[in-house]
Design an enzyme around this catalytic site. Structure first.
Site, PDB file in Angstrom:
ATOM      1  N   HIS A 161       3.960  -2.622  -0.371  1.00 25.15           N
ATOM      2  CA  HIS A 161       3.052  -1.814   0.434  1.00 25.15           C
ATOM      3  C   HIS A 161       2.670  -0.529  -0.311  1.00 25.15           C
ATOM      4  CE1 HIS A 161       1.836  -1.552   4.907  1.00 25.15           C
ATOM      5  NE2 HIS A 161       0.986  -0.822   4.197  1.00 25.15           N
ATOM      6  N   GLU A 187       8.446  -6.843   6.846  1.00 27.05           N
ATOM      7  CA  GLU A 187       8.720  -5.822   5.837  1.00 27.05           C
ATOM      8  C   GLU A 187       9.424  -4.578   6.377  1.00 27.05           C
ATOM      9  OE1 GLU A 187       4.978  -2.912   5.325  1.00 27.05           O
ATOM     10  OE2 GLU A 187       4.529  -4.972   4.765  1.00 27.05           O
ATOM     11  N   ARG A 195      -1.959  -6.273   6.486  1.00 25.86           N
ATOM     12  CA  ARG A 195      -0.739  -6.327   7.279  1.00 25.86           C
ATOM     13  C   ARG A 195      -0.074  -7.678   7.060  1.00 25.86           C
ATOM     14  NH1 ARG A 195      -1.197  -1.781   7.171  1.00 25.86           N
ATOM     15  NH2 ARG A 195      -1.262  -0.209   8.824  1.00 25.86           N
ATOM     16  N   ASP A 213       0.746  -7.383  -0.932  1.00 27.26           N
ATOM     17  CA  ASP A 213       1.265  -6.023  -0.889  1.00 27.26           C
ATOM     18  C   ASP A 213       2.002  -5.760   0.419  1.00 27.26           C
ATOM     19  OD1 ASP A 213       1.516  -3.358  -2.063  1.00 27.26           O
ATOM     20  OD2 ASP A 213       0.152  -2.688  -0.471  1.00 27.26           O
TER      21      ASP A 213
END
Length: 345
Positions: free
Chosen positions: A290, A258, A229, A253
């Site tokens: 992600h 985001e 996260r 990632d």
């Protein structure tokens, strides 16, 4: 046939849910679930949501008004759900594990790429620039990697790291039992690690677990990997650590803010998030959007468990993967006074 509103739908969601969920009628909605879009679920008996949907009190209350009693999260995380508001109104089920290999392998890919500058080399050779200057990396063999979070994904990543001959140390608020993992406290992990990889959920205890204070305790030239996260890392602190050389490279990632950007094509717009722009501009930062979960095996498992969760709910069966408000841990009905019923309420 029960009708399910599927929010934040992408083509791969539709493909697998339609393939495996033949007993349901799906209403696929491209918009994310929030208090403004919740009305699109009118006439449905359940909703299916994802990581960046905003399931706050207002959203929950409107779902309840629409007569919807189940939210099927097609992901493992649930930090975007107001469970206090949901309790007694809407059951929340999730997919606790879909493919730990998918996420762990992506973490390894990020580490290898950012260390050996694969992303930079790729861009160079496309321009027929075959210089090796500035592409020097380090051997992973013999290096110490600190793993924060030793659930299924963390342990799978540890196996990969051991395959490279790395020394693994770990930290977890709830250490895994019956393992040979070497657990240390956070300060020791920060001090001794050449690489730090995050594999823990986002909670009040883990938010900004990598902060200015944490970076100040790390080795000069540490590598950071995050496939969990975004808010586990304080972005401004990471940028400072990249600027002063504390962090040699970061493979990410996820990103703290985001929700407004990831999973969308914004290539034709001006990026207004200055910190995201700075991260992307760093030559020693590799950012993916992600996508660690995105394998055929994981997508099939996500759809299958989501359908199983819906089958249990509409079949009045115990909910195997309900996130229980009483338990406050994601461990289904562990400490719940309703444990015997198999449902949180």
């Amino acid at each position: 046939m029960n009708k399910i509103a599927v929010y934040d739908t992408k083509s791969y969601d539709k493909e697998w849910l339609e393939k495996l969920g033949t007993d349901y009628k799906f209403k696929f909605i491209e918009s994310r679930l929030n208090e403004e879009t919740v009305e699109l679920a009118k006439g449905c008996q359940g909703v299916c949501a994802f990581v960046n949907d905003d399931i706050n009190k207002e959203t929950v209350d409107k779902l309840h008004e629409l007569g919807i009693e189940v939210i099927a999260m097609r992901c493992a995380g649930y930090s975007n759900v107001d469970f206090k508001a949901a309790y007694g109104k809407v059951h929340v089920v999730r997919v606790p594990a879909y493919s730990p290999h998918a996420v762990a392998e992506h973490a390894a890919a990020l580490l290898l790429a950012v260390n050996r500058k694969i992303h930079k080399a790729y861009n160079r050779t496309r321009d027929f620039n075959f210089s090796l200057s500035g592409l020097t990396g380090m051997d992973l063999y013999g290096k110490t990697i600190g793993i924060i979070g030793t659930g299924k994904i963390g342990q799978t990543f540890i196996q990969i790291c051991r395959g490279f001959g790395m020394h693994v140390i770990a930290y977890d608020l709830y250490p895994a039992k019956n393992t040979d993992l070497e657990y240390v406290d956070l300060d020791t992990l920060f001090r001794e690690s050449d690489i730090i990889s995050l594999h823990c959920p986002l909670t009040e205890q883990t938010k900004h677990i990598l902060s200015n204070d944490a970076f100040s305790k790390m080795k000069k030239g540490v590598y950071i990997v995050n496939t969990s996260r975004g808010a586990l890392i304080e972005t401004e602190a990471l940028l400072e650590a990249l600027n002063d050389g504390t962090v040699a490279g970061a493979g990410l990632d996820v990103y703290e803010e985001e929700a407004d950007y990831f999973f969308e094509d914004l290539s034709g717009t001006i990026m207004k998030d200055d910190m995201l722009s700075l991260l992307v501009s760093k030559p020693n930062v590799l950012l993916t959007s992600h996508q660690a979960f995105l394998t055929n095996e994981a997508l099939e498992n996500i759809a299958k468990v989501t359908i199983d969760n819906l089958d249990e709910f509409f079949g009045d069966k115990p909910l195997t993967n309900e996130v229980c408000y009483h338990c406050q841990s994601g461990k289904v009905l562990e400490n719940c006074p309703k444990k015997e019923t198999g449902r949180c309420f």
